[in-house]
Design an enzyme around this catalytic site. Structure first.
Site: not given
Ligand code: NAP
Length: 304
Positions: A53, A97, A120
């Site tokens: 990412k 994460q 997200d």
């Protein structure tokens, strides 16, 4: 035989669009969208994902920060860090994460991230916007699947959609997106009875389970579109040799890394489906592309 529905071309297009817009913003306003990724603990796969990412951010000209913490971090410290990032103007998107070590609550973490920075799309507010069909940030993997279908002009309206998996990350939000797109949606899980029979009703079948090659041709209607979300490690060379028509690359993978990546769908499904996304090279590429897209979108929503 069906067609492999690769994610690479669309992912590249999405990222090029983001890169162009970012360079325009930089030229006109002398600022760039920023993404902060938080990694807690030493999960190898998580380290790879966060690294990927970050690399994508750099390539597209986005500002990126990675904050890493030991797994004995106190959950209240993580909350404080997120709150700092919530107030940091240079940061437009925050992602934590998964999986988090024991003792952390994903729900608490998602709630702490400001909805405007929730790239997200898992904050209750973001999920509420999805349910209400209001604008907002959407979870990256389901969003990538929707974009992939759109890019191939695969219509969802009126179609039987079966999703295997009901996680908050994939199955549930995707079921809402598919419903909003006028699909007739069935969500299956570990307690679903007669799964192959239910799955084989689908015009569009999505597997988000986390079990390698679980979906075999008996789950699939002739000509169905099959989307494989799963990412699993196959370590057995004999199994790989049997599973793939051309197993050489897979066997090399196992020799080199100790595993090859496989999806939740058995590759032989390609003989029955009209389209099947490959693993690797399918949905995963779009997840990263949509994260870049969401970071730019978060910038635009917040900074105008
Ligand atoms: P998850 O949270 O573990 O959810 C798995 C779902 O599958 C659950 O709803 C579970 O049912 C269901 N399930 C498990 N075993 C089953 C069985 N035998 N029959 C029917 N349903 C079964 O996983 P996730 O986060 O959704 O991820 C699923 C897979 O997608 C994983 O391999 C993950 O690595 C991958 N993934 C890929 C991407 C990408 O970018 N490509 C992104 C996210 C996830 P219950 O609810 O009843 O337990």
């Amino acid at each position: 035989m069906g067609v492999w529905l690769e994610g690479s071309t669309l992912a590249k297009e999405i990222k090029e669009r983001v890169r162009d817009e970012v360079s325009k913003i930089k030229a006109e306003r002398n600022e760039v969208p920023g993404l902060a990724a938080i990694l807690v603990g030493k999960n190898k796969a998580s380290q790879v994902y966060v690294g990927m990412k970050q690399k994508n951010c750099e390539r597209l000209g986005l500002y990126s920060e990675v904050l890493t913490f030991k797994e004995n971090l106190d959950p209240s410290e993580l909350k404080k860090k997120i709150e700092e990032l919530n107030h940091k103007d240079q940061i437009d998107g925050i992602l934590v994460q998964e999986p988090l070590p024991q003792g952390f609550s994903s729900h608490e973490v998602a709630k702490t991230i400001l909805p405007e920075k929730d790239v997200d799309g898992l904050n209750p507010c973001s999920l509420g916007h999805l349910l209400r069909v209001e604008s907002g940030l959407r979870p990256c993997t389901p969003l990538g699947i929707m974009e992939l279908l759109k890019s191939r002009k695969i219509s969802i309206k009126g179609k039987e959609v079966v999703i295997i998996g009901r996680s908050l990350l994939v199955g549930k939000p995707l079921s809402i997106m598919m419903t909003n797109a006028h699909g007739t949606v069935t969500v299956c899980h570990s307690r679903t009875e007669n799964l192959p029979k239910v799955a084989s009703r689908a015009d569009i079948l999505v597997a988000a389970i986390g079990r390698g090659a679980f979906v075999t041709p008996d789950f699939v209607k002739e000509g169905a579109v099959v989307i494989d979300v799963g990412i699993n490690h196959l370590t057995d060379k004999a199994e790989a040799a049997e599973m793939f028509k051309e197993p050489e690359k897979r066997l090399q993978d196992i020799d080199k890394k100790g595993y090859t990546l496989i999806g939740d769908v058995h590759p032989s499904v390609i003989d029955k489906a009209s389209f099947l996304t490959p693993v690797p090279g399918g949905v995963g590429l779009l997840t990263v592309a949509m994260l870049m897209h969401n970071t730019l979108k978060a910038y635009k929503l917040r900074r105008g």
